[in-house]
Design an enzyme around this catalytic site. Structure first.
Site, mmCIF file in Angstrom:
data_model
loop_
_atom_site.group_PDB
_atom_site.id
_atom_site.type_symbol
_atom_site.label_atom_id
_atom_site.label_comp_id
_atom_site.label_asym_id
_atom_site.label_seq_id
_atom_site.Cartn_x
_atom_site.Cartn_y
_atom_site.Cartn_z
ATOM 1 N N ARG A 138 0.859 -1.173 0.000
ATOM 2 C CA ARG A 138 0.000 0.000 0.000
ATOM 3 C C ARG A 138 0.904 1.233 0.000
ATOM 4 O O ARG A 138 2.114 1.123 0.150
ATOM 5 C CB ARG A 138 -0.889 -0.010 1.245
ATOM 6 C CG ARG A 138 -1.814 -1.228 1.287
ATOM 7 C CD ARG A 138 -2.867 -1.073 2.351
ATOM 8 N NE ARG A 138 -3.668 -2.282 2.464
ATOM 9 C CZ ARG A 138 -4.698 -2.583 1.656
ATOM 10 N NH1 ARG A 138 -5.039 -1.771 0.666
ATOM 11 N NH2 ARG A 138 -5.375 -3.702 1.827
ATOM 12 N N ILE B 274 3.100 4.317 0.984
ATOM 13 C CA ILE B 274 3.858 4.688 2.190
ATOM 14 C C ILE B 274 3.660 6.185 2.404
ATOM 15 O O ILE B 274 2.989 6.598 3.334
ATOM 16 C CB ILE B 274 5.352 4.337 2.046
ATOM 17 C CG1 ILE B 274 5.509 2.842 1.808
ATOM 18 C CG2 ILE B 274 6.113 4.759 3.300
ATOM 19 C CD1 ILE B 274 6.926 2.402 1.551
ATOM 20 N N THR B 275 4.227 6.993 1.508
ATOM 21 C CA THR B 275 4.019 8.438 1.666
ATOM 22 C C THR B 275 3.234 8.996 0.476
ATOM 23 O O THR B 275 3.014 10.186 0.389
ATOM 24 C CB THR B 275 5.367 9.177 1.759
ATOM 25 O OG1 THR B 275 6.102 8.923 0.557
ATOM 26 C CG2 THR B 275 6.177 8.708 2.942
ATOM 27 N N THR C 24 0.334 0.423 -5.431
ATOM 28 C CA THR C 24 -0.284 -0.473 -6.397
ATOM 29 C C THR C 24 -1.400 -1.304 -5.747
ATOM 30 O O THR C 24 -2.457 -1.524 -6.352
ATOM 31 C CB THR C 24 0.779 -1.390 -7.041
ATOM 32 O OG1 THR C 24 1.656 -0.561 -7.798
ATOM 33 C CG2 THR C 24 0.155 -2.414 -7.961
ATOM 34 N N ASP D 151 11.236 8.019 4.113
ATOM 35 C CA ASP D 151 11.428 6.892 3.203
ATOM 36 C C ASP D 151 12.923 6.836 2.840
ATOM 37 O O ASP D 151 13.309 7.216 1.745
ATOM 38 C CB ASP D 151 10.558 7.129 1.960
ATOM 39 C CG ASP D 151 10.236 5.828 1.223
ATOM 40 O OD1 ASP D 151 10.715 4.764 1.651
ATOM 41 O OD2 ASP D 151 9.513 5.881 0.216
ATOM 42 N N SER E 260 13.284 -3.019 2.102
ATOM 43 C CA SER E 260 11.848 -3.257 2.069
ATOM 44 C C SER E 260 11.442 -3.912 0.751
ATOM 45 O O SER E 260 10.764 -4.940 0.713
ATOM 46 C CB SER E 260 11.132 -1.917 2.270
ATOM 47 O OG SER E 260 9.790 -2.016 1.901
ATOM 48 N N LYS F 2 10.758 11.549 -6.272
ATOM 49 C CA LYS F 2 11.405 11.097 -5.044
ATOM 50 C C LYS F 2 12.922 11.196 -5.186
ATOM 51 O O LYS F 2 13.617 11.640 -4.288
ATOM 52 C CB LYS F 2 10.989 9.650 -4.744
ATOM 53 C CG LYS F 2 11.525 9.152 -3.430
ATOM 54 C CD LYS F 2 11.098 7.722 -3.154
ATOM 55 C CE LYS F 2 9.658 7.627 -2.677
ATOM 56 N NZ LYS F 2 9.246 6.237 -2.410
#
Lengths: 502, 502
Positions: free
Chosen positions: B204, B206-207, B212, B265, B273, B297
């Site tokens: 799911r 994160i930030t 997806t 992150d 991860s 990012k």
């Protein structure tokens, strides 16, 4: 603008420590309309007061419909009485968290960024988790400018004492790490007997089994407000109060609570914490004691010198004269560890009892002599003689009683409900003790939350011990805590090293 | 040994999200005897199960005497039914927090230290505050060996899928930072139509406003257990499931929850991860998409190359073939941002609709071609032609439906309850958009928690706009959230740059 949602306030009778928590029913219109979930940060307002709190969603009947429940700290902070109509909405975006993230990535913070973070923390806008992230990002990563900014921001977050008719206000502080090193009450008594003015505010323990405020609380009232501190100093030339009650550097108190939970104490953070309290208290001079030893907080001379240099630089930038003394820190000072046990040692020294711990006495005299010298009361040889004379003549003990009287009277020291004497496992000389594990042992017994808890040493380094001869006694307020500490010691006998004298 | 204290279990009906909280009356014997305070960490045991929880002390009558209340997650984790006798005691000393403190001070962690931390976290022994401290201490401070150790520890914390009869199991991942970049469902559909096997588990958000798994959940059931994933892959050669439901790398899910709350992150954490999920899923090959752009990012080619190198090194150490593609990341991909809006774009591409977003389609084709090439299905020119043919012929769309059928059927996309179209503030060419603030805007509207929330762009970079011409539409499930997002946009008009074309 967003819709206004009103709910009736009710106390949940739940103590969540310092983090405000509010409770709303999952089936309420406000949860659906605002998209509130468990752990959403929300703003609660009543009249002109507001609060940021963490939401816990309530899924059954513990809360009546159209009500919002408050944890104890949330209830107190909003000064609620019950049944007020309060409004709730999403907490505004917390811009200063961007600066916290910047720090996590190793970048330096500007004065403004640091100030915004501290201001938000002191206004209770950060969750415990966010404060934990800020503190962790700062551990050993603050440059000198950042420490100066942090110190100024912490001073700005609270009240400041002013002393219009005083040219000098002196203070002392020990960075800690040596269990039982409770020199402050003795130094304040002697130095103020010599005429120095000391509005001493102390902290409670951060990671240790007792802070000066914890120990003093065993002997007298330390929860003084600003007016009481000023009145005490007018009456007795000095005070020995808890700093947290007077809103001097309140952000610091919130940081210390989380540092305690995480058991961390970074250098820059510590320097800012110490100096912000001194500056907010209106001090002009501060003497800092830095004990160095293999199991003390500071383990090498080089680290101690860096720390001393940071203290002096930051002090200078903020117009506070700071002098650091690097002292020997190989073993616990005195015999007691924990608030009540340390208070016994303090009284023994001040009353010149025959069995008083010599190491605590000599260390207090050494620090007092330097403090008097720093405040222009003569050469070190003269101030050393003066300090000893004031202690031996009983003037320091009289002065200590005067301070305690002004704060509300001298109390008798509490006794622990449970105790357990423990003997040497074999014969030999006591060669070393692990200060960190000794401190942990006293904490597991309940110190500092239970003032009578802790331990009392029956031997000092270099002493010869027969097998079974008393080594120390554990004290606790409950059998559960005593067992918990004893169990830790059973797995950590080697925190005392007994062997052949070299 | 410590005394044994027993209490009757009762559910408090309070949702504290993932952190287990228990409630005990302040006037209970156990609080007094054990020295329990608000925020004490305690161990609660029933039969052979136990749990570490944070204590909230209850100061009034919400809890009957001799009872202990449980928050929802604490109740679930101990699998309680009600009125069981449970025992409580102080939580054992958490040794791995010493390693966390070591990391805070900038030291490297050994494989064992990292493993102890992850093992304690995955067994729910850390408070949220302690997890926040661990994550913060690791941001940008993990060396390659530590990332390898972290990855292995996270794999070891959970279950592992094995695929005895498969020589190849391929996977792809985008590190994110580009809103709307929802290529995965398209890539999986085309690549599995070409015969590759993809047991795709996704996270799911994160930030970001959607991961997806969040987008796929709009289209089909993604909450599959291990057996369902294996059955889906047997039936359809691929799946598109949520990774969190299958206990692959469960520690990762707990870390992600706190990373989301703190909006962080870090690179090493992210590499571990991503790769831990791939390895636990039994993958042999992984293609990683790294978009680079001024507001993505990753903002520079150099950072992207370092990240790619870390991915490939860690993959190699753990016997996973990793290939990274550094892609252009200047603007949001497709038109939709948020789970439902992105799902619309995915379907438009798969169904070859006339208005389908070309950038999303071309990016998906590019990635699929590389994935097929990496899995030895031909030269890049051949795999590029093959991917396009499978999409245009409708075979990819058929394959996508087959996957959704195997997972429980294709769902219809939900409509948002509230929407607000917003026009260009003046005429000119759309020159730039700030991906970070676009993502925040969609999150403030409620994405990803509200799947229908988010936004839909009506223009792409380079497009000429008349004043007032639709620029984007905001979607939310509640008026409160819509207002909250609109208010943010009112203060951030400059997240779109409209001006003279150069």
């Amino acid at each position: 603008m967003a819709a206004i949602h009103t709910l009736f306030a009710t106390s949940m009778g739940i103590d969540t420590h310092q983090e405000p928590v509010v409770f709303i029913r999952a089936d309420s219109e406000v949860c659906r309309a605002e998209g509130f979930n468990a752990n959403t940060r929300i703003e609660v307002s009543v009249n002109d007061r507001s609060l940021i709190a963490t939401l816990n969603v309530v899924t059954n009947e513990v809360l009546p419909a159209r009500h919002i429940g408050f944890s104890r700290i949330a209830w107190q902070r909003l000064a609620l009485a019950g049944h007020e109509m309060v409004t709730v909405r999403h907490a505004p975006v917390l811009h200063s968290m961007s600066a916290v993230r910047k720090k996590m990535y190793g970048n330096s913070l500007s004065h403004k960024e640091m100030n915004d973070i501290i201001s938000d923390i002191s206004q209770h806008r950060y969750s415990d988790m966010q404060i934990a992230a800020f503190l962790t990002a700062c551990v050993e990563r603050l440059n000198t400018d950042e420490v100066i900014a942090l110190t100024q921001s912490m001073v700005a977050s609270g009240k400041r004492l002013s002393w219009p008719d005083r040219l000098q206000l002196v203070d002392k502080h020990c960075i800690g790490g040596l269990p039982g090193n409770r020199t402050t009450p003795i130094v304040v008594a002697i130095a103020s007997a010599a005429g120095l003015v000391m509005a001493k505010t102390s902290s409670r323990a951060i990671t240790s089994p007792s802070g000066t405020a914890d120990t003093m609380e065993v002997l007298t009232r330390v929860h003084l407000d600003l007016a009481e501190i000023q009145a005490t100093v007018r009456k007795a030339n000095a005070c020995l109060a808890w700093g947290g009650a007077v809103n001097l550097s309140p952000a610091d108190d919130m940081l210390i609570r989380i540092e305690r939970a995480l058991d961390i104490d970074g250098t820059g953070q510590m320097v800012a914490s110490v100096l912000s309290k001194k500056i907010a208290a209106g001090s002009t001079h501060a003497l800092i004691d830095i004990p160095v030893g293999p199991t003390a907080k500071v383990r090498s001379q080089a680290t101690a010198e860096n720390m001393a240099s940071l203290f002096e630089t930051v002090g200078k930038a903020l117009k506070l004269k700071v002098c650091c003394l690097i002292t020997e820190g190989n073993e616990a000072i005195g015999y007691g560890i924990g608030p009540a046990q340390e208070a016994r040692d303090v009284l023994a020294v001040l009353q010149c009892q025959p069995g008083a711990p010599a190491d605590l006495r000599e260390r207090a005299l050494f620090l007092t002599a330097h403090l008097l010298n720093m405040a222009d009361r003569g050469e070190l040889s003269e101030t050393t003689a003066l300090a000893r004379e004031l202690l031996q003549s009983g003037q320091a003990w009289q002065q200590f009683q005067r301070i305690c009287e002004a704060q509300g009277g001298l109390k008798s020291i509490p006794e622990a409900a449970c105790s357990l004497p423990l003997g040497a496992r074999h014969s030999g000389t006591l060669l070393a003790m692990d200060n960190r594990r000794l401190a942990r042992l006293a904490k597991l017994a309940g110190a500092p939350y239970s003032p009578a808890a802790g331990l009392r040493l029956h031997a000092k380094l270099g002493q010869a011990l027969a097998m079974g001869q008393p080594l120390f006694t554990l004290y606790a307020d409950s059998q559960g805590e005593l067992d918990y500490a004893a169990d830790y010691y059973a797995h950590n006998h080697d925190l005392f090293m007994i062997g052949e004298a070299p």
